[in-house]
Design a protein around this motif. Structure first.
Motif, PDB file in Angstrom:
ATOM      1  N   SER A 191       0.812  -1.218   0.000  1.00 19.83           N
ATOM      2  CA  SER A 191       0.000   0.000   0.000  1.00 19.83           C
ATOM      3  C   SER A 191       0.845   1.267   0.000  1.00 19.83           C
ATOM      4  O   SER A 191       0.345   2.351  -0.318  1.00 19.83           O
ATOM      5  CB  SER A 191      -0.918   0.012   1.222  1.00 19.83           C
ATOM      6  OG  SER A 191      -0.142   0.126   2.408  1.00 19.83           O
ATOM      7  N   ASP A 241       0.470  -1.231  -8.121  1.00 17.74           N
ATOM      8  CA  ASP A 241       0.178   0.047  -8.767  1.00 17.74           C
ATOM      9  C   ASP A 241      -0.299   1.070  -7.746  1.00 17.74           C
ATOM     10  O   ASP A 241       0.106   2.233  -7.776  1.00 17.74           O
ATOM     11  CB  ASP A 241      -0.910  -0.138  -9.839  1.00 17.74           C
ATOM     12  CG  ASP A 241      -0.478  -1.081 -10.951  1.00 17.74           C
ATOM     13  OD1 ASP A 241       0.733  -1.204 -11.171  1.00 17.74           O
ATOM     14  OD2 ASP A 241      -1.361  -1.684 -11.596  1.00 17.74           O
ATOM     15  N   GLU A 242      -1.179   0.628  -6.829  1.00 20.98           N
ATOM     16  CA  GLU A 242      -1.749   1.540  -5.841  1.00 20.98           C
ATOM     17  C   GLU A 242      -0.673   2.107  -4.920  1.00 20.98           C
ATOM     18  O   GLU A 242      -0.741   3.269  -4.511  1.00 20.98           O
ATOM     19  CB  GLU A 242      -2.812   0.818  -5.012  1.00 20.98           C
ATOM     20  CG  GLU A 242      -4.026   0.367  -5.811  1.00 20.98           C
ATOM     21  CD  GLU A 242      -3.821  -0.965  -6.520  1.00 20.98           C
ATOM     22  OE1 GLU A 242      -2.669  -1.476  -6.521  1.00 20.98           O
ATOM     23  OE2 GLU A 242      -4.800  -1.488  -7.075  1.00 20.98           O
ATOM     24  N   ILE A 254       2.532   2.615  -5.672  1.00 24.11           N
ATOM     25  CA  ILE A 254       3.323   3.606  -6.417  1.00 24.11           C
ATOM     26  C   ILE A 254       2.561   4.925  -6.513  1.00 24.11           C
ATOM     27  O   ILE A 254       3.133   6.007  -6.318  1.00 24.11           O
ATOM     28  CB  ILE A 254       3.656   3.065  -7.824  1.00 24.11           C
ATOM     29  CG1 ILE A 254       4.595   1.861  -7.716  1.00 24.11           C
ATOM     30  CG2 ILE A 254       4.298   4.157  -8.684  1.00 24.11           C
ATOM     31  CD1 ILE A 254       4.907   1.206  -9.034  1.00 24.11           C
ATOM     32  N   GLU A 255       1.271   4.841  -6.796  1.00 21.70           N
ATOM     33  CA  GLU A 255       0.454   6.054  -6.891  1.00 21.70           C
ATOM     34  C   GLU A 255       0.430   6.800  -5.564  1.00 21.70           C
ATOM     35  O   GLU A 255       0.486   8.030  -5.531  1.00 21.70           O
ATOM     36  CB  GLU A 255      -0.968   5.684  -7.309  1.00 21.70           C
ATOM     37  CG  GLU A 255      -1.066   5.169  -8.744  1.00 21.70           C
ATOM     38  CD  GLU A 255      -2.444   4.624  -9.072  1.00 21.70           C
ATOM     39  OE1 GLU A 255      -3.341   4.731  -8.194  1.00 21.70           O
ATOM     40  OE2 GLU A 255      -2.626   4.095 -10.178  1.00 21.70           O
ATOM     41  N   LYS A 256       0.369   6.050  -4.464  1.00 19.64           N
ATOM     42  CA  LYS A 256       0.329   6.676  -3.136  1.00 19.64           C
ATOM     43  C   LYS A 256       1.637   7.399  -2.851  1.00 19.64           C
ATOM     44  O   LYS A 256       1.639   8.510  -2.318  1.00 19.64           O
ATOM     45  CB  LYS A 256       0.072   5.618  -2.070  1.00 19.64           C
ATOM     46  CG  LYS A 256      -0.036   6.179  -0.662  1.00 19.64           C
ATOM     47  CD  LYS A 256      -0.456   5.103   0.327  1.00 19.64           C
ATOM     48  CE  LYS A 256      -0.663   5.677   1.714  1.00 19.64           C
ATOM     49  NZ  LYS A 256      -1.150   4.650   2.668  1.00 19.64           N
ATOM     50  N   GLU A 268       3.840   8.604  -5.028  1.00 22.33           N
ATOM     51  CA  GLU A 268       3.973   9.785  -5.880  1.00 22.33           C
ATOM     52  C   GLU A 268       3.074  10.922  -5.391  1.00 22.33           C
ATOM     53  O   GLU A 268       3.445  12.090  -5.451  1.00 22.33           O
ATOM     54  CB  GLU A 268       3.649   9.417  -7.326  1.00 22.33           C
ATOM     55  CG  GLU A 268       4.680   8.484  -7.959  1.00 22.33           C
ATOM     56  CD  GLU A 268       4.313   8.063  -9.357  1.00 22.33           C
ATOM     57  OE1 GLU A 268       3.145   8.275  -9.760  1.00 22.33           O
ATOM     58  OE2 GLU A 268       5.183   7.512 -10.061  1.00 22.33           O
ATOM     59  N   GLU A 269       1.899  10.548  -4.899  1.00 20.72           N
ATOM     60  CA  GLU A 269       0.969  11.570  -4.433  1.00 20.72           C
ATOM     61  C   GLU A 269       1.399  12.149  -3.087  1.00 20.72           C
ATOM     62  O   GLU A 269       1.411  13.366  -2.893  1.00 20.72           O
ATOM     63  CB  GLU A 269      -0.441  10.961  -4.308  1.00 20.72           C
ATOM     64  CG  GLU A 269      -1.495  11.913  -3.770  1.00 20.72           C
ATOM     65  CD  GLU A 269      -1.839  13.019  -4.748  1.00 20.72           C
ATOM     66  OE1 GLU A 269      -2.271  14.098  -4.283  1.00 20.72           O
ATOM     67  OE2 GLU A 269      -1.664  12.812  -5.966  1.00 20.72           O
ATOM     68  N   ARG A 270       1.747  11.259  -2.156  1.00 20.59           N
ATOM     69  CA  ARG A 270       2.029  11.683  -0.793  1.00 20.59           C
ATOM     70  C   ARG A 270       3.427  12.273  -0.640  1.00 20.59           C
ATOM     71  O   ARG A 270       3.597  13.396  -0.156  1.00 20.59           O
ATOM     72  CB  ARG A 270       1.877  10.502   0.169  1.00 20.59           C
ATOM     73  CG  ARG A 270       0.467   9.944   0.289  1.00 20.59           C
ATOM     74  CD  ARG A 270      -0.456  10.906   1.015  1.00 20.59           C
ATOM     75  NE  ARG A 270       0.065  11.330   2.295  1.00 20.59           N
ATOM     76  CZ  ARG A 270      -0.046  10.638   3.418  1.00 20.59           C
ATOM     77  NH1 ARG A 270      -0.672   9.475   3.419  1.00 20.59           N
ATOM     78  NH2 ARG A 270       0.431  11.104   4.545  1.00 20.59           N
ATOM     79  N   LYS A 300       4.552  15.102  -3.534  1.00 19.22           N
ATOM     80  CA  LYS A 300       3.774  16.341  -3.509  1.00 19.22           C
ATOM     81  C   LYS A 300       3.703  16.950  -2.118  1.00 19.22           C
ATOM     82  O   LYS A 300       3.919  18.143  -1.941  1.00 19.22           O
ATOM     83  CB  LYS A 300       2.372  16.076  -4.056  1.00 19.22           C
ATOM     84  CG  LYS A 300       2.351  15.764  -5.545  1.00 19.22           C
ATOM     85  CD  LYS A 300       0.926  15.617  -6.069  1.00 19.22           C
ATOM     86  CE  LYS A 300       0.933  15.355  -7.569  1.00 19.22           C
ATOM     87  NZ  LYS A 300      -0.462  15.206  -8.105  1.00 19.22           N
ATOM     88  N   LYS A 307      11.561   8.247  -7.302  1.00 16.01           N
ATOM     89  CA  LYS A 307      11.166   7.492  -8.481  1.00 16.01           C
ATOM     90  C   LYS A 307      11.169   6.017  -8.112  1.00 16.01           C
ATOM     91  O   LYS A 307      12.168   5.485  -7.627  1.00 16.01           O
ATOM     92  CB  LYS A 307      12.149   7.745  -9.635  1.00 16.01           C
ATOM     93  CG  LYS A 307      11.883   6.891 -10.863  1.00 16.01           C
ATOM     94  CD  LYS A 307      10.568   7.235 -11.527  1.00 16.01           C
ATOM     95  CE  LYS A 307      10.366   6.446 -12.812  1.00 16.01           C
ATOM     96  NZ  LYS A 307       9.039   6.698 -13.442  1.00 16.01           N
ATOM     97  N   ASN A 358      -1.162  -5.945  -8.920  1.00 18.13           N
ATOM     98  CA  ASN A 358      -2.400  -5.216  -8.657  1.00 18.13           C
ATOM     99  C   ASN A 358      -3.403  -6.156  -8.017  1.00 18.13           C
ATOM    100  O   ASN A 358      -3.254  -7.372  -8.043  1.00 18.13           O
ATOM    101  CB  ASN A 358      -2.959  -4.588  -9.937  1.00 18.13           C
ATOM    102  CG  ASN A 358      -3.289  -5.638 -10.983  1.00 18.13           C
ATOM    103  OD1 ASN A 358      -4.246  -6.398 -10.842  1.00 18.13           O
ATOM    104  ND2 ASN A 358      -2.494  -5.692 -12.050  1.00 18.13           N
TER     105      ASN A 358
END
Length: 239
Positions: free
Chosen positions: A145, A198-199, A201-203, A205-207, A210, A217, A225
């Motif tokens: 996660s 995938d989830e 990696i998205e977390k 990059e977002e958290r 940003k 990276k 997934n």
């Protein structure tokens, strides 16, 4: 051991033997467990279901058969190949991700073939004299996660997690001094995973990129997934 479980073991003796051929190469204290021990461990694991009163022993056996078992040597070789081209980048430093007790420490130590290896991120940052255009390489086996990674970097940057978030892992983690925090924020951070969702990696990059202004990276050898895992597709799970 119930009569039903004994009958199951007799009927699926060959299948258990085939699984043991995979298990026998796994090591305890750097010694392979070998066939006899491997078969015994599989049977004992299956027997747990018998003790719980579970009747369909074929289901946990199929779970073992569908699980991908990775030998440490394979994981390390694949991570080395994944990071091979990136290792040519200038000003590159390598350290474990997290604390000494975690899997990243063992993996990273095995991958180290360079002099710019450090036992922790803090020791690494202390050696960086010019904190511009430098790269940090981190290695680990699995990104789910992304929660653990969030805890690690929030702690390093000496920040508290937002209220309501699980922070049981953040206590006791390394917290950097202000001068080292500045260096970490200036680094290009490459994290190499054998497998990553995938989830997750998205977390990250977002958290982390940003919210915390980090430059992370994620690289992965194998994608993952929730739609197609060890328990099958969503439709297969529902069935």
């Amino acid at each position: 051991m119930t009569a039903k479980f004994k009958s199951f073991l007799k009927l699926y003796k060959r299948a258990i033997h085939d699984l043991a051929e995979v298990f026998q190469y796994f090591k305890i204290d750097n010694t392979a467990i070998e066939m006899e021990d491997a078969e015994e461990r599989i049977i004992k694991w299956l027997e747990n279901f018998d003790k719980l009163g579970f009747k369909d022993f074929l289901l946990p056996l199929e779970l073992l058969q569908k699980t991908e078992f990775l030998r440490t040597e394979q994981l390390i070789n694949d991570l080395a190949e994944l990071s091979k081209s990136y290792r040519k980048l200038p000003n590159t430093y390598i350290a474990p991700l997290g604390e000494i007790k975690e899997s990243s420490f063992r993996i990273t130590a095995s991958l180290n073939t360079q002099t710019n290896f450090f036992v922790s991120i803090s020791h690494l940052l202390e050696q960086v004299k010019e904190p511009e255009n430098f790269n940090i390489f981190l290695f680990d086996d699995f990104l789910n996660s992304g929660g653990q990674l969030v805890n690690i970097f929030y702690a390093l940057l000496n920040k508290e997690l937002p209220s309501g978030e699980i922070n049981d892992e953040i206590d006791g983690r390394t917290r950097l001094k202000d001068d080292l925090i500045g260096k970490l924020l200036a680094a290009n951070i490459h994290i190499f995973y054998y497998q990553a969702f995938d989830e997750g990696i998205e977390k990250i990059e977002e958290r982390l990129n940003k919210e915390l202004a980090l430059r992370i990276k994620i690289h992965r050898h194998s994608p993952a997934n929730d739609n197609d895992g060890v328990f099958g597709t969503i439709r297969e799970q529902q069935k």
